[in-house]
Design an enzyme around this catalytic site. Sequence first.
Site, PDB file in Angstrom:
ATOM      1  N   LYS A 243       2.439  -3.226   7.280  1.00  0.00           N
ATOM      2  CA  LYS A 243       2.646  -3.435   5.846  1.00  0.00           C
ATOM      3  C   LYS A 243       4.064  -3.058   5.420  1.00  0.00           C
ATOM      4  O   LYS A 243       4.673  -3.737   4.593  1.00  0.00           O
ATOM      5  CB  LYS A 243       1.614  -2.631   5.047  1.00  0.00           C
ATOM      6  CG  LYS A 243       0.189  -3.113   5.197  1.00  0.00           C
ATOM      7  CD  LYS A 243      -0.022  -4.518   4.656  1.00  0.00           C
ATOM      8  CE  LYS A 243       0.000  -4.567   3.150  1.00  0.00           C
ATOM      9  NZ  LYS A 243      -0.294  -5.931   2.624  1.00  0.00           N
TER      10      LYS A 243
ATOM     11  N   THR B  45       0.834  -1.204   0.000  1.00  0.00           N
ATOM     12  CA  THR B  45       0.000   0.000   0.000  1.00  0.00           C
ATOM     13  C   THR B  45       0.863   1.245   0.000  1.00  0.00           C
ATOM     14  O   THR B  45       2.003   1.230   0.487  1.00  0.00           O
ATOM     15  CB  THR B  45      -0.907   0.008   1.252  1.00  0.00           C
ATOM     16  OG1 THR B  45      -1.539   1.290   1.385  1.00  0.00           O
ATOM     17  CG2 THR B  45      -0.095  -0.241   2.520  1.00  0.00           C
ATOM     18  N   ASP B  46       0.319   2.339  -0.522  1.00  0.00           N
ATOM     19  CA  ASP B  46       1.044   3.609  -0.482  1.00  0.00           C
ATOM     20  C   ASP B  46       1.143   4.174   0.937  1.00  0.00           C
ATOM     21  O   ASP B  46       1.945   5.075   1.202  1.00  0.00           O
ATOM     22  CB  ASP B  46       0.409   4.640  -1.416  1.00  0.00           C
ATOM     23  CG  ASP B  46      -1.048   4.961  -1.091  1.00  0.00           C
ATOM     24  OD1 ASP B  46      -1.613   4.366  -0.150  1.00  0.00           O
ATOM     25  OD2 ASP B  46      -1.635   5.815  -1.792  1.00  0.00           O
ATOM     26  N   GLU B  47       0.371   3.629   1.862  1.00  0.00           N
ATOM     27  CA  GLU B  47       0.415   4.138   3.237  1.00  0.00           C
ATOM     28  C   GLU B  47       1.756   3.870   3.915  1.00  0.00           C
ATOM     29  O   GLU B  47       2.077   4.487   4.929  1.00  0.00           O
ATOM     30  CB  GLU B  47      -0.728   3.555   4.063  1.00  0.00           C
ATOM     31  CG  GLU B  47      -2.102   4.015   3.587  1.00  0.00           C
ATOM     32  CD  GLU B  47      -3.205   3.724   4.590  1.00  0.00           C
ATOM     33  OE1 GLU B  47      -2.957   3.843   5.801  1.00  0.00           O
ATOM     34  OE2 GLU B  47      -4.309   3.366   4.146  1.00  0.00           O
TER      35      GLU B  47
ATOM     36  N   TYR C  72      -1.395  -0.236  11.187  1.00  0.00           N
ATOM     37  CA  TYR C  72      -1.628  -0.916   9.907  1.00  0.00           C
ATOM     38  C   TYR C  72      -0.493  -0.664   8.930  1.00  0.00           C
ATOM     39  O   TYR C  72       0.117  -1.607   8.396  1.00  0.00           O
ATOM     40  CB  TYR C  72      -2.950  -0.458   9.286  1.00  0.00           C
ATOM     41  CG  TYR C  72      -3.038  -0.771   7.812  1.00  0.00           C
ATOM     42  CD1 TYR C  72      -3.043  -2.094   7.368  1.00  0.00           C
ATOM     43  CD2 TYR C  72      -3.084   0.244   6.854  1.00  0.00           C
ATOM     44  CE1 TYR C  72      -3.089  -2.403   6.008  1.00  0.00           C
ATOM     45  CE2 TYR C  72      -3.136  -0.046   5.496  1.00  0.00           C
ATOM     46  CZ  TYR C  72      -3.136  -1.372   5.079  1.00  0.00           C
ATOM     47  OH  TYR C  72      -3.181  -1.660   3.743  1.00  0.00           O
TER      48      TYR C  72
END
Length: 375
Positions: free
Chosen positions: A169, A140-142, A165
């Site tokens: 990741k 994810t870009d997060e 979260y």
Amino acid sequence: MKKYLVTGAAGFIGSNFIKYMLRKHDDISIVVLDALTYAGNLGTIKDDIDDKRCFFVRGNICDRALVKELFDKYGFDVVVNFAAESHVDRSIENPQLFLTTNILGTQSLMDVARAAWATGKDAQGYPVYREGVRFHQVSTDEVYGALGAEGYFREDTPLCPHSPYSASKASADFIVQAYRDTFHLPVSITRCSNNYGPYQFPEKLIPLVINNILEAKKLPVYGRGLNVRDWLYVDDHCKAIDLVISEAKDGSVYNVGGHNEQRNIDIVHLIIDIVRRQMEQHPEYRKFLPEDKRGDISWISYDLITYVSDRLGHDLRYAIDPSKIKHDIGWYPETTFAVGIEKTVEWNLQHRDWVDEVTSGDYQKYYEHMYGHRG
């Protein structure tokens, strides 16, 4: 026939991926491994597992014995790891669950894969693997953290996660890359922007807003709704993953973005406008509204919006630069946000049975716990 293990494929992106792959490829078989937690729904992939090329197994990626049993039985060539706890709010409430699934689960999968795929060692003592195998991590870009008002995340942007979260990741990404460097395991990673489209669980912004309008509930918006996200239609994401697995060099990392930056509040306004227009043009859809709300629909308006306390560690802006994947393998987002959001609202209106199924029970309790029952 190429054999895929696709984990977490009863969830949103994973289920769309197996539908995409079965439509596009005749020469593959897929085993779906999913624990069927709150966001996994077997009904989402019922038609797919009726296909003789697709099989379902209920289980957790942390269950190493089960994963090994599946490798022994099916002889997978490719692992695509969608399995993850993925909702930021839930990670704030229970960080350990996210760390266990997203980090240790990924490691467990890779350990089994490298043991199953190894055929010997090279002159330097590194493992050698059979031809054509690949472990693909869906990220994810997060993991990059937050951007200012300008600029974009690139593949060489330092990882700087701000929630349990995104930290889990990012950790999984590091472990995947470490297994590439340490064990020469054939891997690739894609980091996507916010996905939207069919079969998305209604805790996420777009289906949450659609669902709440149809139930005449208030629409909770964090802060003032000024957080910016880059939105990617899920079918475009599935195509990118397929291309990366088949065409990208071993060890590649790619950002997959939609070039569709939108403020949360603008998305909420747009969905309200689309739902109201759909109700005007297709009166048959009004049957999905509460009975006392079906006549005069002027209440479907911006007045439904209610601002709630901002999420802890809420990043202001994400935006991805997908130029590397376009340059290397020719992928680009084909679905504009204007087209994709119309298709998504229409799908949610036409599939209320699916929405009703996945929003019963545990989800309703969770929604009321997080936001209150603002009917």
